[in-house]
Design a protein around this motif. Structure first.
Motif, short mmCIF file in Angstrom:
data_model
loop_
_atom_site.label_atom_id
_atom_site.label_comp_id
_atom_site.label_asym_id
_atom_site.label_seq_id
_atom_site.Cartn_x
_atom_site.Cartn_y
_atom_site.Cartn_z
N SER A 24 41.32 36.78 36.19
CA SER A 24 42.71 36.94 36.63
C SER A 24 43.22 38.34 36.32
O SER A 24 43.83 39.00 37.16
CB SER A 24 43.60 35.90 35.93
N ALA A 25 42.96 38.80 35.08
CA ALA A 25 43.43 40.13 34.67
C ALA A 25 42.75 41.22 35.49
O ALA A 25 43.39 42.19 35.92
CB ALA A 25 43.18 40.33 33.19
N GLN A 26 41.44 41.08 35.68
CA GLN A 26 40.71 42.09 36.45
C GLN A 26 41.19 42.15 37.89
O GLN A 26 41.23 43.21 38.52
CB GLN A 26 39.20 41.81 36.40
N ASN A 27 41.55 40.99 38.43
CA ASN A 27 42.07 40.91 39.78
C ASN A 27 43.33 41.75 39.93
O ASN A 27 43.51 42.49 40.90
CB ASN A 27 42.37 39.43 40.12
N VAL A 28 44.21 41.67 38.93
CA VAL A 28 45.44 42.47 38.94
C VAL A 28 45.11 43.94 38.77
O VAL A 28 45.59 44.80 39.53
CB VAL A 28 46.40 42.01 37.82
N LYS A 29 44.29 44.25 37.79
CA LYS A 29 43.99 45.64 37.43
C LYS A 29 43.28 46.39 38.55
O LYS A 29 43.58 47.56 38.84
CB LYS A 29 43.15 45.66 36.15
N LYS A 30 42.36 45.71 39.22
CA LYS A 30 41.53 46.40 40.22
C LYS A 30 42.22 46.53 41.58
O LYS A 30 42.05 47.54 42.26
CB LYS A 30 40.21 45.65 40.40
N THR A 31 42.98 45.52 41.96
CA THR A 31 43.47 45.53 43.34
C THR A 31 44.99 45.45 43.49
O THR A 31 45.55 46.06 44.40
CB THR A 31 42.85 44.36 44.14
N LEU A 32 45.66 44.72 42.61
CA LEU A 32 47.07 44.43 42.85
C LEU A 32 48.03 45.40 42.17
O LEU A 32 49.05 45.76 42.74
CB LEU A 32 47.39 42.99 42.40
N ALA A 33 47.68 45.79 40.95
CA ALA A 33 48.53 46.75 40.22
C ALA A 33 47.63 47.62 39.37
O ALA A 33 47.55 47.47 38.15
CB ALA A 33 49.56 46.01 39.36
N PRO A 34 46.93 48.58 39.99
CA PRO A 34 45.91 49.38 39.29
C PRO A 34 46.45 50.22 38.15
O PRO A 34 45.68 50.64 37.28
CB PRO A 34 45.33 50.26 40.41
N GLU A 35 47.74 50.45 38.12
CA GLU A 35 48.31 51.26 37.04
C GLU A 35 48.86 50.40 35.90
O GLU A 35 49.50 50.92 34.98
CB GLU A 35 49.42 52.16 37.59
N ALA A 36 48.59 49.12 35.95
CA ALA A 36 49.00 48.25 34.84
C ALA A 36 48.18 48.60 33.60
O ALA A 36 47.00 48.95 33.69
CB ALA A 36 48.80 46.79 35.21
N ASP A 37 48.80 48.50 32.44
CA ASP A 37 48.14 48.76 31.17
C ASP A 37 47.62 47.42 30.64
O ASP A 37 48.37 46.61 30.09
CB ASP A 37 49.14 49.38 30.19
N LEU A 38 46.32 47.17 30.84
CA LEU A 38 45.75 45.86 30.54
C LEU A 38 45.34 45.75 29.07
O LEU A 38 44.59 46.57 28.55
CB LEU A 38 44.53 45.60 31.43
N LEU A 39 45.85 44.70 28.42
CA LEU A 39 45.48 44.39 27.03
C LEU A 39 44.78 43.04 27.03
O LEU A 39 45.33 42.05 27.51
CB LEU A 39 46.74 44.33 26.14
N GLU A 40 43.55 43.01 26.53
CA GLU A 40 42.80 41.75 26.49
C GLU A 40 42.75 41.21 25.07
O GLU A 40 42.42 41.95 24.13
CB GLU A 40 41.38 41.96 27.04
N GLN A 41 43.06 39.94 24.92
CA GLN A 41 43.08 39.28 23.62
C GLN A 41 42.06 38.14 23.59
O GLN A 41 41.56 37.71 24.64
CB GLN A 41 44.48 38.73 23.32
#
Length: 283
Positions: A163-180
């Motif tokens: 889900s997170a990768q889907n956002v980061k790669k295609t939907l909002a590439p400038e999002a600052d992704l934090l994985e927990q």
């Protein structure tokens, strides 16, 4: 005819021995079979999640709650089992196919999205629920109403989440992704304003938001970033069980139990569920 006390006692002992043997055999058959067909029904083993509030959760006092638990209990009842005859077994995502293939469980109800890769190893009944990837934000946050709003904001999800990768790669590439390591850490970060949003299936998000300790703190944005059809996993080729489970799911929807279970487990988060999906597996 007069029978001596010794002879009568011997006859009773033989009868008891035969009865015990017969009972032992049928109990073993039921257990090894998962109890879904044939023999005296002893118990049925069902795989669920233990760590997803609102869906599949084992509480500290050893009870099981959640929508998937209610679905599993209803289906088991239609197969001939009372709640005290159900043994719930933890089915973590990576082990679901193995549990089914090895016969450790009769079926799995654990936010189990139907896809072609999984269908190479197991069969499914259902689907019984349609979820979508969504975002969870703080209840007072009005800055995130669409996925593009995540650009330049901090997004949290669990390590390895598609889900997170889907956002980061295609939907909002400038999002600052934090994985927990888990969703609980993301919720803590969201509450403390260390992150701005959490993403996964909306059903899972609603379950966390509906917890008593979280009521009123978070809200779902209401996006549809993917379609996740949850099915009930079972051993490949078991058409008889597939047919029986499909019939149970249809009945659960028709008698209102399905919607009641959704409202009870996910309603407190103002979750707007999709109607029960049409059953397609096995048809």
């Amino acid at each position: 005819m007069k029978i001596s006390k010794a002879a009568a006692a011997a006859a009773v002992a033989v009868a008891l021995s035969l009865t015990a043997t017969a009972c032992g055999g049928s109990k073993q058959d039921a257990s090894s079979d998962g109890g879904a067909s044939g023999g005296a029904k002893d118990k049925i083993v069902v795989g669920i999640k233990y760590d997803q509030p609102g869906l599949g959760l084992k509480t500290p006092d050893g009870k099981f709650t959640g929508f998937d638990v209610d679905v599993a209990t209803y289906v088991a009842k239609e197969l001939g089992y009372q709640p005290d005859q159900i043994e719930f077994k933890q089915a973590v995502s990576a082990e679901r196919e193995n549990l089914i293939a090895n016969g450790d469980v009769k079926f799995v109800v654990a936010t189990y999205s139907i896809n072609d890769k999984r269908k190479e190893k197991v069969d499914f009944a259902g689907p019984y629920f349609l979820a979508h990837q969504d975002l969870l934000v703080r209840a007072d946050d009005t800055s995130i109403t669409k996925v593009e709003d995540l650009n330049k904001k901090k997004l949290c999800s669990v390590t390895g989440s598609t889900s997170a990768q889907n956002v980061k790669k295609t939907l909002a590439p400038e999002a600052d992704l934090l994985e927990q390591g888990g969703y609980s850490e993301c919720l803590t970060g969201l509450e403390n304003k260390a992150v701005d949003a959490l993403t996964t299936d909306n059903s899972i998000l609603a379950g966390y938001a509906a917890q008593e300790k979280n009521k009123g703190k978070f809200k779902l944005v209401g996006l549809t970033m993917s379609n996740e059809n949850y099915g009930i996993g079972l051993k490949k080729g078991d058409k008889e069980l597939q047919t029986k489970i499909n019939a149970a799911l249809k009945k659960m929807v028709e008698d209102g139990s399905w919607q009641k279970a959704v409202d009870k487990n996910l309603g407190p988060a103002n979750y707007k569920n999709e109607p029960a999906p049409q059953i397609t597996e096995g048809s």
